[in-house]
Enzyme design. Structure first.
Site, PDB file in Angstrom:
ATOM      1  N   LYS A   1       4.335  -7.294   4.874  1.00  0.00           N
ATOM      2  CA  LYS A   1       5.248  -6.317   5.484  1.00  0.00           C
ATOM      3  C   LYS A   1       5.902  -6.839   6.760  1.00  0.00           C
ATOM      4  O   LYS A   1       5.428  -7.785   7.384  1.00  0.00           O
ATOM      5  CB  LYS A   1       4.529  -4.980   5.679  1.00  0.00           C
ATOM      6  CG  LYS A   1       4.396  -4.262   4.326  1.00  0.00           C
ATOM      7  CD  LYS A   1       3.854  -2.872   4.399  1.00  0.00           C
ATOM      8  CE  LYS A   1       3.833  -2.287   2.966  1.00  0.00           C
ATOM      9  NZ  LYS A   1       3.079  -1.048   2.876  1.00  0.00           N
TER      10      LYS A   1
ATOM     11  N   ARG B   1      -4.197  -3.509  -1.120  1.00  0.00           N
ATOM     12  CA  ARG B   1      -3.034  -3.665  -2.007  1.00  0.00           C
ATOM     13  C   ARG B   1      -2.262  -4.904  -1.558  1.00  0.00           C
ATOM     14  O   ARG B   1      -1.682  -4.904  -0.471  1.00  0.00           O
ATOM     15  CB  ARG B   1      -2.174  -2.414  -1.924  1.00  0.00           C
ATOM     16  CG  ARG B   1      -0.981  -2.402  -2.865  1.00  0.00           C
ATOM     17  CD  ARG B   1      -0.150  -1.134  -2.677  1.00  0.00           C
ATOM     18  NE  ARG B   1       0.950  -1.101  -3.612  1.00  0.00           N
ATOM     19  CZ  ARG B   1       2.106  -1.748  -3.432  1.00  0.00           C
ATOM     20  NH1 ARG B   1       2.303  -2.475  -2.362  1.00  0.00           N
ATOM     21  NH2 ARG B   1       3.068  -1.659  -4.329  1.00  0.00           N
TER      22      ARG B   1
HETATM   23  N1  HH2 Z   1       3.417  -0.142   0.019  1.00  0.00           N
HETATM   24  C1  HH2 Z   1       4.462  -0.336  -0.824  1.00  0.00           C
HETATM   25  C2  HH2 Z   1       4.505   0.315  -2.060  1.00  0.00           C
HETATM   26  N2  HH2 Z   1       3.498   1.111  -2.455  1.00  0.00           N
HETATM   27  N3  HH2 Z   1       1.414   2.144  -2.031  1.00  0.00           N
HETATM   28  C3  HH2 Z   1       0.374   2.364  -1.209  1.00  0.00           C
HETATM   29  N4  HH2 Z   1      -0.638   3.165  -1.589  1.00  0.00           N
HETATM   30  N5  HH2 Z   1       0.298   1.768   0.025  1.00  0.00           N
HETATM   31  C4  HH2 Z   1       1.273   0.943   0.488  1.00  0.00           C
HETATM   32  O1  HH2 Z   1       1.179   0.459   1.642  1.00  0.00           O
HETATM   33  C5  HH2 Z   1       2.406   0.697  -0.357  1.00  0.00           C
HETATM   34  C6  HH2 Z   1       2.447   1.328  -1.633  1.00  0.00           C
HETATM   35  C7  HH2 Z   1       5.561  -1.264  -0.427  1.00  0.00           C
HETATM   36  O2  HH2 Z   1       5.314  -2.578  -0.856  1.00  0.00           O
HETATM   37  P1  HH2 Z   1       5.990  -3.272  -2.138  1.00  0.00           P
HETATM   38  O3  HH2 Z   1       5.586  -2.565  -3.388  1.00  0.00           O
HETATM   39  O4  HH2 Z   1       5.712  -4.700  -2.131  1.00  0.00           O
HETATM   40  O5  HH2 Z   1       7.542  -3.120  -1.880  1.00  0.00           O
HETATM   41  P2  HH2 Z   1       8.629  -2.209  -2.540  1.00  0.00           P
HETATM   42  O6  HH2 Z   1       8.299  -0.796  -2.194  1.00  0.00           O
HETATM   43  O7  HH2 Z   1       9.922  -2.699  -1.915  1.00  0.00           O
HETATM   44  O8  HH2 Z   1       8.590  -2.406  -4.024  1.00  0.00           O
END
Ligand code: HH2
Length: 294
Positions: free
Chosen positions: A214, A248
């Protein structure tokens, strides 16, 4: 520091999206996403979190039909892969199809606020649910977020959401909680949440943390999304020491090793894994024959 150090559970991210902040487009093709999921399991993921909608700051919403088109073939292809399947969605229709395809966890970044039908679905299906804190919505959440006391506010929100879930018929032991690192938070908010994570753990439910790659890690280190694995592991280890149990991450092999060593050190005991690693590369599969975080 937490008195009890949980067994760390690694949740590997499978983003079937064109626009995720660190891996957008990499796994949009179902075959590529399925192969990636298998590789993450071989690296030590006990859970695969499959998502078809980016929640990065500024992201535009995606229709349920498009989300379903992206995630269902991937979930089908990962059934039997050797990890639990989680669906990262705030839409009940997508969650329902994912549960039909073998998912057993709904990861709802809106904590049951995004779709009025989500709580009843989770209650009826008896699956687990992760309730995450977010201030505002992805399109606007990073515009000057403010709190009285970020940890107190997030904790009160999660306590209220847990109560709401239980009132809707969801068994309390099925609920996991997540402070939502980066979701309507400045760098200082993120750091304070991590430093005082034990106050969220004190709510008595498994705590999930998602710091992986992040932007606050990039702000501190000056590195781009693909080079933030060390920062990710540092925050995961600190979160483990404060009692978090589910991590995660995009970079599963590195996170797994960091967490296993940290857990052994914090507890003063360890067990040798029955894993035979054929390579030190994280892009090439390792062969896992036995224990991994579960
Ligand atoms: N962060 C993201 C997405 N889902 N779910 C939980 N429970 N906790 C988190 O911190 C979280 C999440 C964001 O990360 P990422 O999936 O890599 O990015 P994007 O939302 O751009 O797909």
């Amino acid at each position: 520091m937490a008195a009890h150090i949980p067994e760390p559970v690694v949740m590997g991210v499978v983003n079937v999206t064109p626009d995720s902040f660190s891996d957008g487009g990499e796994w949009l093709d179902p075959a590529a996403a399925i192969a990636h999921g298998h590789a993450l399991v071989a690296q030590g993921a006990a859970i695969l979190d499959v998502g078809g909608e980016s929640t990065r700051p500024g992201a535009e919403p995606v229709s349920a039909a498009e989300e379903l088109r992206r995630v269902v073939p991937v979930l089908d292809g990962l059934a039997g892969a050797g990890a639990r399947l989680s669906i990262d969605t705030s839409k009940a229709a997508v969650a329902a199809a994912a549960l039909d395809a073998g998912a057993t966890l709904v990861n709802d970044v809106t904590a049951l606020r995004g779709d009025p039908r989500m709580a009843a679905l989770v209650a009826r299906r008896g699956c687990e649910v992760c309730l995450m804190h977010m201030l505002g919505e992805p399109r606007t959440m990073q515009r000057d977020p403010r709190y009285d006391d970020v940890v107190g506010d997030v904790r009160a929100f999660l306590a209220e959401r847990l109560e709401h879930a239980v009132a809707q018929g969801i068994a309390p032991e099925r609920v996991w909680l997540d402070p939502g690192i980066g979701f309507g938070k400045t760098i200082d908010h993120n750091l304070e949440l991590l430093a005082r994570l034990d106050e969220i753990v004190a709510l008595g439910r498994p705590v999930v943390v998602g710091t992986s790659r992040k932007s606050f890690l990039g702000t501190i280190t000056g590195r781009g999304p693909g080079d933030r694995v060390a920062g990710t592991i540092a925050t995961n280890v600190l979160a483990l020491a404060r009692g978090a149990s589910v991590f995660r991450v995009h970079d599963v092999a590195e996170a797994r090793d960091g967490l296993l060593v940290a857990a052994a050190t914090l507890r003063g005991r360890w067990t040798a894994p029955t894993t035979t690693s054929t390579t030190t590369s994280t892009t090439t599969s390792t062969t896992t024959t036995g224990s991994r975080p579960s």
